[in-house]
Design a protein around this motif. Structure first.
Motif, PDB file in Angstrom:
ATOM      1  N   GLU A  99      18.110  -9.101  12.425  1.00  0.00           N
ATOM      2  CA  GLU A  99      17.853  -9.709  13.731  1.00  0.00           C
ATOM      3  C   GLU A  99      16.913 -10.900  13.607  1.00  0.00           C
ATOM      4  O   GLU A  99      17.151 -11.962  14.189  1.00  0.00           O
ATOM      5  N   LYS A 160      20.479 -15.553  21.712  1.00  0.00           N
ATOM      6  CA  LYS A 160      20.916 -14.615  22.760  1.00  0.00           C
ATOM      7  C   LYS A 160      20.788 -13.181  22.253  1.00  0.00           C
ATOM      8  O   LYS A 160      21.284 -12.830  21.185  1.00  0.00           O
ATOM      9  N   ASP A 161      20.066 -12.362  23.043  1.00  0.00           N
ATOM     10  CA  ASP A 161      19.814 -10.946  22.736  1.00  0.00           C
ATOM     11  C   ASP A 161      18.876 -10.742  21.553  1.00  0.00           C
ATOM     12  O   ASP A 161      18.723  -9.614  21.068  1.00  0.00           O
ATOM     13  N   ASP A 166      16.064 -12.938  24.936  1.00  0.00           N
ATOM     14  CA  ASP A 166      16.722 -11.719  25.406  1.00  0.00           C
ATOM     15  C   ASP A 166      16.764 -11.751  26.927  1.00  0.00           C
ATOM     16  O   ASP A 166      16.045 -11.019  27.607  1.00  0.00           O
ATOM     17  N   ASP A 168      18.797 -10.753  29.136  1.00  0.00           N
ATOM     18  CA  ASP A 168      19.289  -9.596  29.891  1.00  0.00           C
ATOM     19  C   ASP A 168      18.204  -8.560  30.123  1.00  0.00           C
ATOM     20  O   ASP A 168      18.274  -7.784  31.083  1.00  0.00           O
ATOM     21  N   ASN A 169      17.209  -8.519  29.260  1.00  0.00           N
ATOM     22  CA  ASN A 169      16.193  -7.465  29.335  1.00  0.00           C
ATOM     23  C   ASN A 169      14.778  -7.970  29.580  1.00  0.00           C
ATOM     24  O   ASN A 169      13.873  -7.164  29.786  1.00  0.00           O
TER      25      ASN A 169
END
Length: 205
Positions: A99, A160-161, A166, A168-169
């Motif tokens: 990551e 992205k992510d 991130d 979305d979170n």
């Protein structure tokens, strides 16, 4: 009259071109691509590391704007702001975190995109000064603008992510470097439009 008009185009082209190159260089140097306000403080993502700014929120925003974190760690005691590295991507990537390897790759896109933009913008300015090469300036400015856009957009897409984007979170936002690259894109486009009509051969500036 024609020479006067060409002179104005060249001067304004140089002005906007120089401003755009400065924006790109500041974006690279400041290295504040995304930020997220958390309970602990403001997290700032750069090319190679994530930093944490703790202290008064307004003072922290000022610290980011004025670059107290340029070296990755710093203290503004008068404002009660402390900025420290909370995560360095390369050692963790080397330790096996895929990551953070991806996050490091995103930082490389940002880095090389801004370098390319500055080089292309500088070449555009050089060609603009020389009358016989003036017609090529527009293409260099457009390419520089595209490189500046690719620098921050590529970073956000690749991130992205990942920890730096991130969306979305977390409540992560674009930070100073992104906005400087957007400003550089706009200025390069303006410079290219202004210089598009400059004559090729008989200008004497």
């Amino acid at each position: 009259m024609a020479n006067g008009s060409t002179l104005c185009k060249v001067l304004f082209g140089i002005l906007f071109g120089v401003m755009a190159v400065i924006c790109v260089m500041c974006s690279y140097y400041i290295d504040e691509i995304t930020k997220e306000v958390t309970l602990l403080g403001t997290l700032i993502c750069g090319r190679r590391a994530m930093r944490l700014c703790t202290g008064d929120l307004t003072a922290c925003e000022d610290a980011l704007i004025y670059g107290y974190n340029l070296e990755g760690t710093g203290v503004d005691e008068d404002s009660g702001v402390i900025i420290t590295k909370s995560m360095e991507f390369e050692p963790l990537c080397d330790a096996g975190s895929s990551e953070l390897c991806d996050q490091l790759d995103a930082g490389m896109i940002f880095q090389y995109g801004n370098i390319a933009s500055a080089v292309l913008g500088g070449l555009g300015l050089l060609l603009l000064i020389i009358p016989c090469t003036r017609k090529a300036t527009c293409g260099f400015f457009i390419s520089a603008g595209v490189s500046a856009a690719a620098a921050f957009a590529g970073f956000l897409i690749m991130s992205k992510d990942l920890p730096c984007w991130d969306v979305d979170n977390t409540d992560v936002d674009m930070a100073a470097s992104c906005w400087l690259d957007i400003a550089a894109l706009a200025l390069f486009v303006l410079a290219s439009i202004i210089t598009m009509g400059a004559k090729r051969d008989n200008d004497r500036v």
